[in-house]
Design an enzyme around this catalytic site. Structure first.
Site, short mmCIF file in Angstrom:
data_model
loop_
_atom_site.label_atom_id
_atom_site.label_comp_id
_atom_site.label_asym_id
_atom_site.label_seq_id
_atom_site.Cartn_x
_atom_site.Cartn_y
_atom_site.Cartn_z
N VAL A 151 33.09 17.30 2.40
CA VAL A 151 33.71 17.83 1.20
C VAL A 151 34.58 19.06 1.51
CG1 VAL A 151 31.92 19.43 0.46
CG2 VAL A 151 33.14 18.11 -1.26
N TYR A 200 19.28 22.05 5.88
CA TYR A 200 20.37 21.18 5.42
C TYR A 200 21.64 21.98 5.08
CZ TYR A 200 23.05 17.99 2.51
OH TYR A 200 24.07 17.24 1.97
N TYR A 203 31.17 7.71 1.33
CA TYR A 203 30.59 7.53 -0.01
C TYR A 203 31.08 6.23 -0.63
CZ TYR A 203 29.80 12.42 1.00
OH TYR A 203 29.46 13.58 1.61
N LYS A 216 26.24 15.40 9.18
CA LYS A 216 25.20 14.36 9.06
C LYS A 216 25.21 13.42 10.27
CE LYS A 216 25.26 14.71 4.07
NZ LYS A 216 25.97 14.33 2.84
N SER A 261 29.54 17.46 5.26
CA SER A 261 28.79 16.22 5.49
C SER A 261 29.05 15.58 6.85
CB SER A 261 29.10 15.21 4.40
OG SER A 261 28.53 15.63 3.19
#
Lengths: 306, 306, 306, 306
Positions: B258, B190, B240, B66, B63
């Site tokens: 992660v 992705y 998160y 991103k 992630s």
């Protein structure tokens, strides 16, 4: 940077705005406020205050008071406070009761209503309602260096009569064992803090300690690491479900109130109070937010700038 | 401040930790990673990099990618990106699908999975899946100044095979009209970005532009105001449902993955990459977070400090 | 009781209704249906069928098919079916994906979309998609005693192209491990069953076994206790978030479809099919529901009557 | 059918069950009840009552009282009651406050706590709390033909002291404008009705009117169509989030209470009261539910049978 000119310019620009949002009407005292008002005051470490517009008109600080009671409760309880309230953004337009149920009566953070009620409950430990109110008012007076600051009793009374939703939150947390004092005692303290009445100038002074690592002149109100933590909570949680947008567009920790005020802090540089009664869709002052965007753009102030 | 000593000390302290969290196991490639690893690398504006532990072992940035695709998409779409994805923390342990439904297919922010899938969909406009992957990899190579950085094809393939939950998110957004390209094309992009493999050292270099107002040496990767916005999103949404805690305890904008990595940025001062594969309850690296707390305490770095 | 007169009267009353609801438009085949149509057919144990209005016009039975596939799946799996799908009303206007997430991919009941997709997955075990479709069509033909009943291929194809939300549900359940066959295979079966095209007369005949403890003439389609269970599910879950209102106002187990049809069963007395394409707010046929209320009032039929 | 033998057999079978569920403990009066008790009483239209086990031991009927207050409120308000409370199953393990917020203070149905509080509020119109309690008790006495039935004051008082969650619900509905009387007045009525103390035999008699279209001997307690509506609500909503399972497994309208009682009605045939204090996961009597399954199997009673 001519801050005096910037402040005047912003006040002028805001005066001509036609879309001013909607004044909160859940109690008559707030609904009666003239929506055309706008005030701005900036305190700087050299002691100077730049002010414009209705910067000397008192208004109801409402949820901005949560910053002050949080400071007090952290001083008294330290990290143990977080057993009873979280430190995460609520991030949910379906707001608080849903999450309160899902998370078994532990509010997401101390800057939403449910969380601030827990903070009030902490301040009620070993104090009567009146003593707790006095402690809060005393702290704000000391922070601002102004003994004339007071609670507006008509607002406090009105809130106490109409605050059924906050009462529901409190009873729910009581059912879950997260409220230690009687619901009505805690609500009396909570509604009183919301009814604190300050001008922009007074509020900017009251916020000085947050810009100065906890110290005003020689008076240490809270240690430096606590100030950083409070500012982090203001940045992530200070504008309800508009907190992300405020961080994105303004980049400065702030806390809004439903009375139309915002307190914003630039670490080491400024304590800013802005006020305009009309609210946007997330319950934050519409012109207050816009003024903060302009101010950040003109000054370059941002916690995300080098 | 002797950063070299601090970095070594932290790596040593982490080595002796026994509670290391749980390695992600949803694909075999992640589950097979040795949980005893820990790496830390800090880049500073003078060009020096302080590194310790397994700072030269490549890991899956997941992630963290991103942040890079967001930078690209903001460059291409500007503010219009926010018609399709929000800028508020998700703040909800019942995570993304619930909110996606309540908010009609518009994800809360670009740093959660649903939002990053929308960002990938934006990058897919006018590009084949392969071209979009090349654009992302190219951007990371350029930011890090290292043409050897690449996608791990085994990881990408594994994700594509097992990523049913992300597929559900994508189909749901497609049903709501918020996805423009075919679901499988978008997911291919992705999952490829998530499979980018970098060492801590490489990642710290790739983050330089975020510490330096968008510019690396003479190369302008994005303008200064965009960097501030990206850092605001990292601070409010980068971990998160642990974003508030990271802001409170560390006070530095960061993004976790992660795979156990975290990229953290101190504006004007440092780009930090830390990695340890074991995750805590919110899916963020357990030792990575702890190391960042120690680092912030030892250096005094915080966006909330004066 | 002159059922012939009652049926004609109701059809006439419905013809003059001006508020007819809104035809479903998510696929062109449904959107093109003339909203002025209304059909009603009632089969009674002596074999007589009373029909009125457009009772011989075929329409897409859509979710009514869930009753037939449920009958098949219960026959094949017995009570073990309930490990994979619940038997409780969904009772939630924020419908299915939210609950699916909260309950880890186990749908609330077999008569909502997610649950019927699980049922289709059960029918797919040991069968190709084509074989499963043939099994479903064959069952409906046998129940109705009419080998001409068929799937409308244009409707099935349209659903397959546009059904992104059902695809999202299926992928989500696959991610949670509750789908055993490939998503596209299951959806092919599911969309085909929804595209079954029947007239009111055919549908009333197809429902006979539910009025007759599972047996049509000498053909046992399912044992009596299964019929009672299916009728219980129809009463509590057959009309989405309007199931309670249908039980309250009509008092007869029924299942509605987004094509505007309703199948309703009076145990031992009647199998009723009503159809009018316009839907009310909960996705149930507006005039169909009204006609059922009238019919219940005129006949006194109710499972809650002595 | 030898009902006398069936009743004895079931009582015997239940006596030897070892898994008896958990007694409610939120007030001491309930927590102190001996979990080994089991009672069953069945009234039939010829006036005969078949009873077994502890059928003459009084217990707290708790939520079963909602059926009686609903009957009263429907008589006084007719369909206008449904402006303030819904008629749909709640169907949600995340129970009531969530839905109450999403649906703006209108409870889903009158058989969950929030809905019954609205019903109590309706009964409070034009009555003092004492008069409303007298009206409820009077109705139950009249239905049962037994003037000795009374409220257990210790239970009522205990509930009033501890019922913070119901208090939260009431304040929330008050905030939304759906409660007309003061919260404490309404709760006094609500907690009193829950504290009604009946034996199985008395409860079976009190339920006669529901089995007999509203009439007991010559006394019309409510018209026939209201009885059908009440039975529909009991079937769809009478066992909280276990309502669907009760309809599926038993097939008879029923209402459970947290005291371990269940009232079940076979239209035209029987009024059944069963009681065993231990509760299953959804808050319904574990052995009571099992006994009802056995009874339905042995008698063939089901509203879904021809």
């Amino acid at each position: 940077m001519d801050l005096s000119a910037i402040v005047s310019e912003i006040a002028e620009a805001m005066q001509s705005e036609t879309d001013r949002g909607a004044v909160a009407t859940y109690i008559p005292e707030l609904g009666a406020v003239d929506p055309d008002q706008f005030g701005l005051a900036i305190w700087q470490p050299d002691g100077e205050v730049f002010a414009a517009g209705d910067a000397d008109t008192p208004f109801s600080i409402q949820s901005i008071s949560k910053v002050f009671t949080l400071t007090l409760a952290m001083r008294e309880m330290g990290e143990s406070l977080w057993h009873r309230v979280g430190i995460e953004p609520s991030g949910n337009p379906f707001n608080s009761i849903v999450q309160l149920e899902a998370e078994h009566g532990k509010p997401r953070n101390p800057l939403i209503n449910a969380g601030a009620i827990i903070v009030a409950d902490c301040l009620a430990a070993g104090r009567s309602a009146g003593e707790a109110q006095a402690a809060v008012t005393g702290f704000v007076q000391r922070a601002a260096g102004d003994a004339s600051i007071a609670i507006n009793p008509a607002v406090a009374r009105s809130e106490l009569l109409t605050g059924q939703r906050n009462r529901a939150l409190a009873h729910f947390m009581s059912a879950e064992g997260n409220l230690r004092n009687p619901v009505e005692k805690v609500l009396e303290i909570y509604f009183a803090q919301c009814a604190l009445s300050l001008t922009c100038r007074q509020l900017a002074l009251a916020g000085r300690y947050l810009a100065m690592e906890g110290q005003v002149n020689d008076d240490v109100l809270t240690p430096p690491h606590r100030v950083r933590q409070i500012l982090a909570l203001m940045l992530t949680c200070g504008h309800y479900d508009g907190s992300g947008a405020f961080a994105y567009r303004v980049g400065i920790p702030g806390k809004s109130g439903v009375g139309g005020g915002i307190l914003a802090i630039v670490p080491g540089r400024a304590s800013i109070a802005v006020w305009s009664p009309g609210l946007g869709p997330n319950g934050n002052s519409l012109l207050g937010t816009r003024a903060m965007e302009l101010l950040a753009a003109r000054t370059g102030w941002s916690v995300f700038a080098p």
